[in-house]
Design a protein around this motif. Structure first.
Motif, PDB file in Angstrom:
ATOM      1  N   SER A  59      35.313  36.246  33.553  1.00 38.56           N
ATOM      2  CA  SER A  59      34.802  34.880  33.640  1.00 38.56           C
ATOM      3  C   SER A  59      35.173  34.275  34.997  1.00 38.56           C
ATOM      4  CB  SER A  59      35.388  34.040  32.492  1.00 38.56           C
ATOM      5  OG  SER A  59      34.908  32.714  32.571  1.00 38.56           O
ATOM      6  N   HIS A  60      34.230  34.309  35.930  1.00 42.76           N
ATOM      7  CA  HIS A  60      34.492  33.849  37.292  1.00 42.76           C
ATOM      8  C   HIS A  60      33.184  33.325  37.872  1.00 42.76           C
ATOM      9  CE1 HIS A  60      36.947  33.574  40.833  1.00 42.76           C
ATOM     10  NE2 HIS A  60      36.212  34.412  41.544  1.00 42.76           N
ATOM     11  N   ASP A  61      33.276  32.431  38.850  1.00 42.21           N
ATOM     12  CA  ASP A  61      32.058  31.794  39.371  1.00 42.21           C
ATOM     13  C   ASP A  61      31.374  32.666  40.429  1.00 42.21           C
ATOM     14  OD1 ASP A  61      34.047  31.463  41.233  1.00 42.21           O
ATOM     15  OD2 ASP A  61      33.672  29.338  41.594  1.00 42.21           O
ATOM     16  N   ALA A  62      30.955  33.826  39.992  1.00 45.77           N
ATOM     17  CA  ALA A  62      30.175  34.754  40.818  1.00 45.77           C
ATOM     18  C   ALA A  62      28.940  35.154  40.007  1.00 45.77           C
ATOM     19  CB  ALA A  62      31.013  35.974  41.181  1.00 45.77           C
ATOM     20  N   ALA A  63      28.040  35.928  40.624  1.00 44.05           N
ATOM     21  CA  ALA A  63      26.769  36.255  39.972  1.00 44.05           C
ATOM     22  C   ALA A  63      26.976  36.981  38.645  1.00 44.05           C
ATOM     23  CB  ALA A  63      25.907  37.094  40.911  1.00 44.05           C
ATOM     24  N   GLU A  64      27.725  38.075  38.676  1.00 44.32           N
ATOM     25  CA  GLU A  64      28.048  38.813  37.448  1.00 44.32           C
ATOM     26  C   GLU A  64      29.330  39.614  37.688  1.00 44.32           C
ATOM     27  OE1 GLU A  64      25.298  40.438  34.043  1.00 44.32           O
ATOM     28  OE2 GLU A  64      25.284  41.849  35.718  1.00 44.32           O
ATOM     29  N   PRO A  65      30.474  38.927  37.722  1.00 42.38           N
ATOM     30  CA  PRO A  65      31.734  39.587  38.073  1.00 42.38           C
ATOM     31  C   PRO A  65      32.184  40.564  37.004  1.00 42.38           C
ATOM     32  CG  PRO A  65      32.144  37.367  37.280  1.00 42.38           C
ATOM     33  CD  PRO A  65      30.656  37.509  37.393  1.00 42.38           C
ATOM     34  N   MET A  66      32.790  41.652  37.452  1.00 42.78           N
ATOM     35  CA  MET A  66      33.290  42.662  36.511  1.00 42.78           C
ATOM     36  C   MET A  66      34.494  43.358  37.126  1.00 42.78           C
ATOM     37  SD  MET A  66      30.404  45.668  36.783  1.00 42.78           S
ATOM     38  CE  MET A  66      30.282  46.735  38.235  1.00 42.78           C
ATOM     39  N   PHE A  67      35.317  43.917  36.252  1.00 44.17           N
ATOM     40  CA  PHE A  67      36.447  44.715  36.708  1.00 44.17           C
ATOM     41  C   PHE A  67      36.452  46.051  35.973  1.00 44.17           C
ATOM     42  CE2 PHE A  67      37.467  40.988  38.959  1.00 44.17           C
ATOM     43  CZ  PHE A  67      38.234  41.419  40.025  1.00 44.17           C
ATOM     44  N   PHE A  68      37.517  46.829  36.143  1.00 45.59           N
ATOM     45  CA  PHE A  68      37.451  48.226  35.738  1.00 45.59           C
ATOM     46  C   PHE A  68      38.709  48.702  35.034  1.00 45.59           C
ATOM     47  CE2 PHE A  68      34.969  47.643  39.636  1.00 45.59           C
ATOM     48  CZ  PHE A  68      33.714  48.080  39.203  1.00 45.59           C
ATOM     49  N   VAL A  69      38.500  49.624  34.094  1.00 44.29           N
ATOM     50  CA  VAL A  69      39.587  50.397  33.498  1.00 44.29           C
ATOM     51  C   VAL A  69      39.353  51.852  33.869  1.00 44.29           C
ATOM     52  CG1 VAL A  69      40.749  51.100  31.386  1.00 44.29           C
ATOM     53  CG2 VAL A  69      39.820  48.789  31.569  1.00 44.29           C
ATOM     54  N   PHE A  70      40.373  52.504  34.424  1.00 42.84           N
ATOM     55  CA  PHE A  70      40.307  53.920  34.795  1.00 42.84           C
ATOM     56  C   PHE A  70      41.031  54.733  33.730  1.00 42.84           C
ATOM     57  CE2 PHE A  70      39.502  51.719  38.658  1.00 42.84           C
ATOM     58  CZ  PHE A  70      38.806  52.585  39.489  1.00 42.84           C
ATOM     59  N   HIS A  71      40.372  55.759  33.222  1.00 42.37           N
ATOM     60  CA  HIS A  71      40.953  56.642  32.221  1.00 42.37           C
ATOM     61  C   HIS A  71      41.045  58.053  32.784  1.00 42.37           C
ATOM     62  CE1 HIS A  71      40.140  53.724  28.881  1.00 42.37           C
ATOM     63  NE2 HIS A  71      39.087  53.425  29.615  1.00 42.37           N
ATOM     64  N   GLN A  72      42.162  58.713  32.541  1.00 44.07           N
ATOM     65  CA  GLN A  72      42.291  60.146  32.823  1.00 44.07           C
ATOM     66  C   GLN A  72      43.175  60.727  31.722  1.00 44.07           C
ATOM     67  OE1 GLN A  72      45.084  61.755  35.610  1.00 44.07           O
ATOM     68  NE2 GLN A  72      43.530  62.999  36.630  1.00 44.07           N
ATOM     69  N   LYS A  92      40.561  22.202  43.151  1.00 44.90           N
ATOM     70  CA  LYS A  92      41.577  22.366  42.101  1.00 44.90           C
ATOM     71  C   LYS A  92      40.921  22.528  40.732  1.00 44.90           C
ATOM     72  CE  LYS A  92      45.072  19.606  44.532  1.00 44.90           C
ATOM     73  NZ  LYS A  92      45.938  18.413  44.470  1.00 44.90           N
ATOM     74  N   ARG A  93      39.915  21.712  40.476  1.00 48.69           N
ATOM     75  CA  ARG A  93      39.221  21.758  39.179  1.00 48.69           C
ATOM     76  C   ARG A  93      38.550  23.116  38.986  1.00 48.69           C
ATOM     77  NH1 ARG A  93      35.763  16.822  38.898  1.00 48.69           N
ATOM     78  NH2 ARG A  93      34.366  18.062  40.200  1.00 48.69           N
ATOM     79  N   ARG A  94      37.959  23.638  40.054  1.00 45.13           N
ATOM     80  CA  ARG A  94      37.306  24.947  39.973  1.00 45.13           C
ATOM     81  C   ARG A  94      38.329  26.039  39.657  1.00 45.13           C
ATOM     82  NH1 ARG A  94      37.829  29.288  43.880  1.00 45.13           N
ATOM     83  NH2 ARG A  94      36.534  30.915  43.028  1.00 45.13           N
ATOM     84  N   ILE A  95      39.479  26.029  40.350  1.00 47.17           N
ATOM     85  CA  ILE A  95      40.505  27.061  40.135  1.00 47.17           C
ATOM     86  C   ILE A  95      41.045  27.004  38.710  1.00 47.17           C
ATOM     87  CG2 ILE A  95      42.824  27.813  40.823  1.00 47.17           C
ATOM     88  CD1 ILE A  95      42.091  26.811  43.684  1.00 47.17           C
ATOM     89  N   LEU A  96      41.234  25.791  38.195  1.00 47.40           N
ATOM     90  CA  LEU A  96      41.792  25.609  36.858  1.00 47.40           C
ATOM     91  C   LEU A  96      40.785  25.849  35.738  1.00 47.40           C
ATOM     92  CD1 LEU A  96      43.822  22.358  37.634  1.00 47.40           C
ATOM     93  CD2 LEU A  96      44.820  24.569  36.996  1.00 47.40           C
ATOM     94  N   SER A  97      39.498  25.962  36.088  1.00 45.56           N
ATOM     95  CA  SER A  97      38.451  26.063  35.075  1.00 45.56           C
ATOM     96  C   SER A  97      38.362  27.462  34.477  1.00 45.56           C
ATOM     97  CB  SER A  97      37.091  25.713  35.695  1.00 45.56           C
ATOM     98  OG  SER A  97      36.620  26.788  36.497  1.00 45.56           O
ATOM     99  N   ASP A  98      37.519  27.603  33.468  1.00 45.09           N
ATOM    100  CA  ASP A  98      37.319  28.895  32.808  1.00 45.09           C
ATOM    101  C   ASP A  98      36.600  29.909  33.690  1.00 45.09           C
ATOM    102  OD1 ASP A  98      38.625  28.113  30.551  1.00 45.09           O
ATOM    103  OD2 ASP A  98      36.839  27.859  29.310  1.00 45.09           O
ATOM    104  N   VAL A  99      36.070  29.465  34.836  1.00 43.26           N
ATOM    105  CA  VAL A  99      35.439  30.411  35.768  1.00 43.26           C
ATOM    106  C   VAL A  99      36.209  30.453  37.092  1.00 43.26           C
ATOM    107  CG1 VAL A  99      33.139  30.321  34.750  1.00 43.26           C
ATOM    108  CG2 VAL A  99      33.766  28.654  36.518  1.00 43.26           C
TER     109      VAL A  99
END
Length: 264
Positions: free
Chosen positions: A122-135, A184-191
């Motif tokens: 949940s971030h104010d970008a187009a479609e932000p995503m992160f990753f889990v690496f499995h081995q 400040k409001r942007r940083i504290l928000s849900d995005v």
């Protein structure tokens, strides 16, 4: 060879993480200049030419500043979701079609012995995503740039061997700091970004028996300090019954200096 990684740089000025299984190596984000990225690779004794590709989390400049330069210079494939590709148009220069790959939220791709799973944040970008690496039974989670950590995210990242986890700001420092209220409001928000305390509360729900290393990442230069982040997170986790320094250890990250390469 076992999966290993280094947080090359992390903070509001630029972000990049190296992950490898010895056969295939990936760079997650390239948020510093091309020259800075090359210097960081030299510091961890790794060769950019050996990269299998660059994974992009989102289009903000502190994650893609050196992306186009590195991709063109070293002919590297770039993996990003469709909305992020669209948002990066005009920001990273021309990228040849045979270097452009789609990696959408909820997908998993295999690189050597590693399976990389993407998940939305949940971030104010187009479609932000992160990753889990499995081995095998090893698991590395990268999660920064999110305003909160949902139950869905927690289910995906739970019981990782290592977390690179956002601990962006101290709320009091942010509230009293020089930023205009709109920022400040942007940083504290849900995005926006996760605070030290919220990071710790989320970690308390996802730390498992496998968890040995937690890297506090994406610290604000203006609204946080390594010592404050580490102390705040440790205090909350200890209040939840976790033995910080016994069950697992907390580690700093730095905007200019890589962490040691760690094998899981």
């Amino acid at each position: 060879m076992s999966m290993h990684f280094s947080v090359l740089a992390s903070g509001s000025t630029g972000n990049a993480i190296f992950v490898s299984d010895g056969e295939q190596s990936l760079l997650v984000d390239a948020g510093l200049s091309g020259k800075q990225m090359e210097a960081l690779f030299q510091q961890v004794d790794r060769d950019i030419k050996q990269l299998s590709g660059i994974l992009v989390t989102h289009e903000h400049s502190d994650h893609i500043k050196g992306l186009g330069v590195l991709a063109r210079k070293y002919q590297l494939p770039i993996y990003a979701n469709e909305k992020t590709w669209k948002a990066m148009e005009g920001l990273i220069g021309e990228i040849h079609s045979d270097q452009r790959f789609i990696f959408n939220i909820g997908e998993a791709k295999t690189f050597g012995s590693m399976q990389v799973e993407s998940f939305g944040v949940s971030h104010d970008a187009a479609e932000p995503m992160f990753f889990v690496f499995h081995q095998g039974n090893k698991k590395l989670t990268l999660i920064t740039d999110t305003g909160y950590v949902s139950d869905r995210m927690k289910g995906i990242i739970k019981d990782s061997d290592a977390f690179v986890f956002e601990s962006n700001h101290d709320v009091d420092m942010l509230r009293m700091g020089r930023y205009p209220w709109s920022v400040k409001r942007r940083i504290l928000s849900d995005v926006g970004h996760v605070s030290n305390e919220d990071a710790a509360l989320a970690l308390a729900d996802v730390i498992g028996n496998q968890t040995k290393r937690i890297y506090l990442a994406h610290l604000s230069q203006d609204n946080n300090m390594k010592e404050i982040a580490r102390m705040s997170v440790a205090q909350v986790l200890q209040s939840k019954g976790y033995g910080v320094g016994e069950q697992f250890s907390l580690y700093d990250t730095d905007p200019k200096k890589p962490t040691d390469v760690v094998y899981l």
